[in-house]
Design a protein around this motif. Structure first.
Motif, PDB file in Angstrom:
ATOM      1  N   GLY A  13      17.900  19.957 -37.229  1.00 47.26           N
ATOM      2  CA  GLY A  13      18.881  19.351 -37.935  1.00 47.26           C
ATOM      3  C   GLY A  13      19.808  20.381 -38.850  1.00 47.26           C
ATOM      4  N   LEU A  14      20.821  20.598 -38.559  1.00 48.74           N
ATOM      5  CA  LEU A  14      21.811  21.542 -39.644  1.00 48.74           C
ATOM      6  C   LEU A  14      22.950  21.160 -40.135  1.00 48.74           C
ATOM      7  N   GLY A  15      22.506  19.878 -40.824  1.00 43.79           N
ATOM      8  CA  GLY A  15      23.797  19.425 -41.670  1.00 43.79           C
ATOM      9  C   GLY A  15      23.767  20.403 -42.788  1.00 43.79           C
ATOM     10  N   LEU A  16      24.634  19.818 -43.957  1.00 39.92           N
ATOM     11  CA  LEU A  16      24.444  20.443 -45.557  1.00 39.92           C
ATOM     12  C   LEU A  16      22.855  20.879 -45.901  1.00 39.92           C
ATOM     13  N   MET A  17      22.148  19.592 -45.621  1.00 37.65           N
ATOM     14  CA  MET A  17      20.769  19.742 -46.362  1.00 37.65           C
ATOM     15  C   MET A  17      19.962  20.617 -45.416  1.00 37.65           C
ATOM     16  N   GLY A  18      20.116  20.391 -43.992  1.00 35.22           N
ATOM     17  CA  GLY A  18      19.291  21.135 -43.044  1.00 35.22           C
ATOM     18  C   GLY A  18      19.437  22.451 -43.039  1.00 35.22           C
ATOM     19  N   ARG A  19      20.661  22.861 -43.388  1.00 35.13           N
ATOM     20  CA  ARG A  19      21.062  24.466 -43.509  1.00 35.13           C
ATOM     21  C   ARG A  19      20.505  25.146 -44.689  1.00 35.13           C
ATOM     22  N   ALA A  20      20.493  24.145 -46.006  1.00 34.31           N
ATOM     23  CA  ALA A  20      19.742  24.605 -47.065  1.00 34.31           C
ATOM     24  C   ALA A  20      18.339  24.889 -47.058  1.00 34.31           C
ATOM     25  N   LEU A  21      17.399  23.849 -46.186  1.00 39.36           N
ATOM     26  CA  LEU A  21      16.069  23.829 -45.988  1.00 39.36           C
ATOM     27  C   LEU A  21      16.108  25.093 -45.279  1.00 39.36           C
ATOM     28  N   THR A  66       7.203  21.645 -38.067  1.00 44.89           N
ATOM     29  CA  THR A  66       8.624  21.126 -37.757  1.00 44.89           C
ATOM     30  C   THR A  66       9.228  20.434 -38.653  1.00 44.89           C
ATOM     31  N   ILE A  67      10.207  20.869 -39.341  1.00 46.94           N
ATOM     32  CA  ILE A  67      10.997  20.086 -40.538  1.00 46.94           C
ATOM     33  C   ILE A  67      12.160  19.500 -39.675  1.00 46.94           C
ATOM     34  N   ILE A  68      12.194  18.069 -39.945  1.00 49.29           N
ATOM     35  CA  ILE A  68      13.326  17.528 -39.296  1.00 49.29           C
ATOM     36  C   ILE A  68      14.340  16.696 -40.329  1.00 49.29           C
ATOM     37  N   CYS A  69      15.535  17.109 -40.185  1.00 49.35           N
ATOM     38  CA  CYS A  69      16.431  16.278 -41.301  1.00 49.35           C
ATOM     39  C   CYS A  69      17.659  15.931 -40.286  1.00 49.35           C
ATOM     40  N   LEU A  70      17.571  14.862 -40.002  1.00 48.96           N
ATOM     41  CA  LEU A  70      18.829  14.106 -39.143  1.00 48.96           C
ATOM     42  C   LEU A  70      19.507  12.905 -39.657  1.00 48.96           C
ATOM     43  N   THR A  71      20.318  12.631 -39.111  1.00 50.94           N
ATOM     44  CA  THR A  71      21.102  11.279 -39.542  1.00 50.94           C
ATOM     45  C   THR A  71      20.423  10.060 -39.910  1.00 50.94           C
ATOM     46  N   ASP A  72      19.333   9.755 -39.015  1.00 51.12           N
ATOM     47  CA  ASP A  72      18.636   8.683 -39.059  1.00 51.12           C
ATOM     48  C   ASP A  72      17.369   8.573 -37.997  1.00 51.12           C
ATOM     49  N   TYR A  73      16.642   7.706 -38.283  1.00 49.87           N
ATOM     50  CA  TYR A  73      15.306   7.738 -37.526  1.00 49.87           C
ATOM     51  C   TYR A  73      15.516   7.664 -36.012  1.00 49.87           C
ATOM     52  N   ALA A  85      10.774  17.764 -24.989  1.00 48.31           N
ATOM     53  CA  ALA A  85       9.885  18.007 -26.072  1.00 48.31           C
ATOM     54  C   ALA A  85       8.471  17.576 -25.978  1.00 48.31           C
ATOM     55  N   ASP A  86       7.634  18.376 -25.800  1.00 55.97           N
ATOM     56  CA  ASP A  86       6.136  18.214 -25.827  1.00 55.97           C
ATOM     57  C   ASP A  86       5.664  18.264 -27.474  1.00 55.97           C
ATOM     58  N   LEU A  87       5.154  17.113 -27.909  1.00 52.89           N
ATOM     59  CA  LEU A  87       4.874  17.207 -29.579  1.00 52.89           C
ATOM     60  C   LEU A  87       3.462  17.422 -29.561  1.00 52.89           C
ATOM     61  N   THR A  88       2.436  17.409 -28.629  1.00 50.62           N
ATOM     62  CA  THR A  88       1.158  17.535 -28.603  1.00 50.62           C
ATOM     63  C   THR A  88       0.740  18.764 -29.539  1.00 50.62           C
ATOM     64  N   GLY A  89       0.001  18.258 -30.696  1.00 49.09           N
ATOM     65  CA  GLY A  89      -0.703  19.374 -31.477  1.00 49.09           C
ATOM     66  C   GLY A  89       0.427  19.801 -32.654  1.00 49.09           C
ATOM     67  N   ALA A  90       1.618  19.299 -32.657  1.00 49.69           N
ATOM     68  CA  ALA A  90       2.712  19.525 -33.411  1.00 49.69           C
ATOM     69  C   ALA A  90       2.491  19.049 -34.857  1.00 49.69           C
ATOM     70  N   THR A  91       3.073  19.671 -35.829  1.00 51.52           N
ATOM     71  CA  THR A  91       3.186  18.986 -37.079  1.00 51.52           C
ATOM     72  C   THR A  91       4.387  18.604 -37.460  1.00 51.52           C
ATOM     73  N   LEU A  92       4.914  17.342 -37.506  1.00 51.65           N
ATOM     74  CA  LEU A  92       6.196  16.976 -37.966  1.00 51.65           C
ATOM     75  C   LEU A  92       6.508  16.468 -39.449  1.00 51.65           C
ATOM     76  N   VAL A  93       7.337  17.082 -40.050  1.00 48.19           N
ATOM     77  CA  VAL A  93       7.628  16.624 -41.525  1.00 48.19           C
ATOM     78  C   VAL A  93       9.061  16.232 -41.331  1.00 48.19           C
ATOM     79  N   ASN A  94       9.257  14.823 -41.598  1.00 45.96           N
ATOM     80  CA  ASN A  94      10.473  14.097 -41.074  1.00 45.96           C
ATOM     81  C   ASN A  94      11.079  13.772 -42.818  1.00 45.96           C
ATOM     82  N   LEU A  95      12.207  14.588 -42.935  1.00 52.19           N
ATOM     83  CA  LEU A  95      12.828  14.450 -44.215  1.00 52.19           C
ATOM     84  C   LEU A  95      14.099  13.651 -44.048  1.00 52.19           C
ATOM     85  N   THR A  96      14.087  13.046 -43.056  1.00 54.51           N
ATOM     86  CA  THR A  96      15.322  12.102 -42.778  1.00 54.51           C
ATOM     87  C   THR A  96      15.352  10.907 -43.592  1.00 54.51           C
ATOM     88  N   SER A  97      16.492  10.423 -44.217  1.00 57.66           N
ATOM     89  CA  SER A  97      16.414   9.184 -45.170  1.00 57.66           C
ATOM     90  C   SER A  97      16.237   7.992 -44.117  1.00 57.66           C
TER      91      SER A  97
END
Length: 293
Positions: A13-21, A66-73, A85-97
């Motif tokens: 997710g590369l909106g303004l916030m995603g690009r800043a992250l 993996t940092i996630i910053c999208l429009t919504d859940y 997307a195989d999420l097995t074993g991944a660590t997701l940090v969801n910073l979506t509002s």
């Protein structure tokens, strides 16, 4: 560089916030993979050293975090729930509002797909990301937070609130209502002073000093709320209501909007009707915890 500094990270997710992250991770020396539906938004990041993953699945696989910053859940589940997307074993940090209920559901959703999950909230604007002024809240398993805290620290001041995945969203909502309430109070006061020729720049320092003084009351008021005891050590609510009446009268006489002071008084009136006129202002928590009819 240490192994922690070299840790790779993905930003989806590369909106303004995603690009800043992503830019903050790059500045901190982390190998950074990015993905966005509109690939062109990654151009500046690529120039700074980021790698663009061809698919969302490739992006998740590229890094242990993996940092996630999208429009919504819904967008989060839509992108990461596909066969790619195989999420097995991944660590997701969801910073979506979103809401606390959405955060908890997302945690269950991620767990079913074999992923570790932290929910988060960004209490900052994009230009602040990467500085101590950027407060990033996290909730979920503490062990998962601590495992990645050194990397997450590249974004700002990071805090773990607790195991409940919904806490970051609740703190975010609490912060928003504080922000808007302070700003609305300042705007009401500014509107009043402008009728006497006092401009906003002149009034602002006084308002700032007053806001800081009120903030100093919070720890003591919090103790009253937690004890469910509200002795009138400074002022009784029935006295505060008389001041609210003066504010309404002053606003009417000045020809400005009275919605805010009338809302304040209506809330206090309900508490007084319930027998709390002799208690101190924090007793209004009884009104805020009562559902709207």
């Amino acid at each position: 560089m240490s192994n922690e500094t070299r840790t790779s990270v993905t930003v989806i997710g590369l909106g303004l916030m995603g690009r800043a992250l992503a830019a903050a991770f790059l500045r901190a020396g982390h190998s950074t993979t990015v993905w966005n539906r509109t690939a062109g938004k990654a151009d500046e990041l690529v120039a700074e050293g980021a790698r663009v993953a061809p698919t969302v699945g490739d992006a998740v696989e590229a890094s242990p975090l993996t940092i996630i910053c999208l429009t919504d859940y819904d967008a989060v589940r839509g992108l990461l729930g596909g066969d790619d997307a195989d999420l097995t074993g991944a660590t997701l940090v969801n910073l979506t509002s979103g809401t606390s209920a959405q955060a908890r559901e997302a945690a269950r959703w991620a767990d079913l797909r074999g992923a570790r999950y932290l929910d988060g909230a960004i209490m900052a604007v994009p230009p602040a990301i990467g500085t101590a002024e950027a407060v990033i809240l996290h909730s979920g398993p503490r062990a998962d937070f601590e495992a990645h805290e050194p990397v997450l620290g590249a974004l700002g001041t990071v805090t773990h609130l607790g195991e409940d995945h919904g806490l970051a969203s609740l703190y975010d909502a609490g912060g928003l209502v504080m922000m808007w309430s302070v700003l609305n109070g300042w705007l009401q006061g500014t509107a009043l002073l402008r009728t006497a020729g006092v401009d906003a720049v002149t009034y602002a320092p006084f308002a700032r000093q007053l806001a800081a003084g009120v903030a100093d009351w919070l720890p003591g008021y919090a103790e009253q709320i937690d004890r469910n005891s509200y002795p009138a050590e400074v002022s009784a609510l029935e006295t505060d209501v008389r001041a609210m009446e003066h504010l309404i009268e002053e606003s009417e006489a000045a020809g400005i909007n009275t919605d805010l002071p009338k809302l304040l008084k209506a809330t206090a009136d309900r508490a007084i009707a319930a027998g709390h006129g002799g208690d101190q202002y924090p007793v209004l928590i009884t009104q805020f915890t009562t559902p709207t009819p």
